[in-house]
Every structure is written in structure tokens, then in C-alpha cells.
Design a protein around this motif. Structure first.
Motif: not given
Length: 120
Positions: A35-39, A46-55, A57-65, A93-98
Motif C-alpha cells: 500500500w501507498f498513500r497520497q495526501a 510508501f505505507v506497507a508491503g508484504i513479500s511473496r511466498a510467506g516473506g 512485511s515492512y512498514y513506513e516508520a509512522s505507521v509501524k505498530g 490509499y493505493y494498492c500495488a503489486a510488484d
């Protein structure tokens, strides 16, 4: 792949929302998702991401937790659970795939976005 996000809306500060992003196609599990977002008046971030195949997840600092990204490959869906929302979280908020193993800053595919508004 085509992406369609849903779940946005208006919520008071301190509240919660869950965004969903459904993807078309049969190769969802091969994509890193996120996910990304634009105010208003700001660049997309960038807001948050999750890898493929059970990898991982990772977050932008202001949303972590406060935010949690997850995926259900059986349903071709990625989620963003947002708790303890703040007015600064207001954005589209935008969903994204890579195809990359880790979601890049320029993912291959974007969804159309969903508005999240947090009132104070």
C-alpha cells in the motif's frame, strides 16, 4: 494484474479501518503486494508491503505498530488493518503489486485508490 481496493471511509481519530485489495489473475502469489498513500498537496508515499511466498512485511516508520499488512493468496487479496488512526493518516490509499521480491517504490501495477479520512 488488475487491482481493486475497498474499505476506505471516514473515521474519527483513534478509530480503525481495514482496507482490502482484490487482484485478478491466477498468479497473485507471485507478486509482492502493498500500500501507498497520497495526501493532498503531498507526494505519494510508501505505507506497507508484504513479500511473496510467506516473506516478511515492512512498514513506513509512522505507521509501524499501528498498521498491519497481510495477504490471503487463496482469495487473491491483500489487506491493510489500520488502528489508532490519526488525522495525518488522511489520504488516498493505493494498492500495488510488484513482480520484484520486495515491493519497490515504482511497482508494476496500481489500483485506483480509496479515500481514507480521519477526523480530529
Amino acid at each position: 494484474v488488475q487491482l481493486q481496493a475497498s474499505g476506505g471511509g471516514l473515521v474519527q481519530a483513534g478509530g480503525s479501518l481495514r482496507l482490502s485489495c482484490a487482484a485478478s489473475g491466477r498468479t497473485f502469489s507471485r507478486y509482492s503486494m502493498g500500500w501507498f498513500r497520497q495526501a493532498p498537496g503531498k507526494e505519494r508515499e510508501f505505507v506497507a508491503g508484504i513479500s511473496r511466498a510467506g516473506g516478511p512485511s515492512y512498514y513506513e516508520a509512522s505507521v509501524k505498530g499501528r498498521f498491519t499488512v497481510s495477504r490471503d493468496d487463496a482469495k487473491n487479496t491483500v489487506y491493510l488493518q489500520m488502528n489508532s488512526l490519526k488525522p495525518d493518516d488522511t489520504a488516498v490509499y493505493y494498492c500495488a503489486a510488484d513482480t520484484a521480491i520486495v515491493l519497490s517504490t515504482r511497482p508494476d501495477y496500481w489500483g485506483p485508490g480509496t479515500q481514507v479520512t480521519v477526523s480530529s
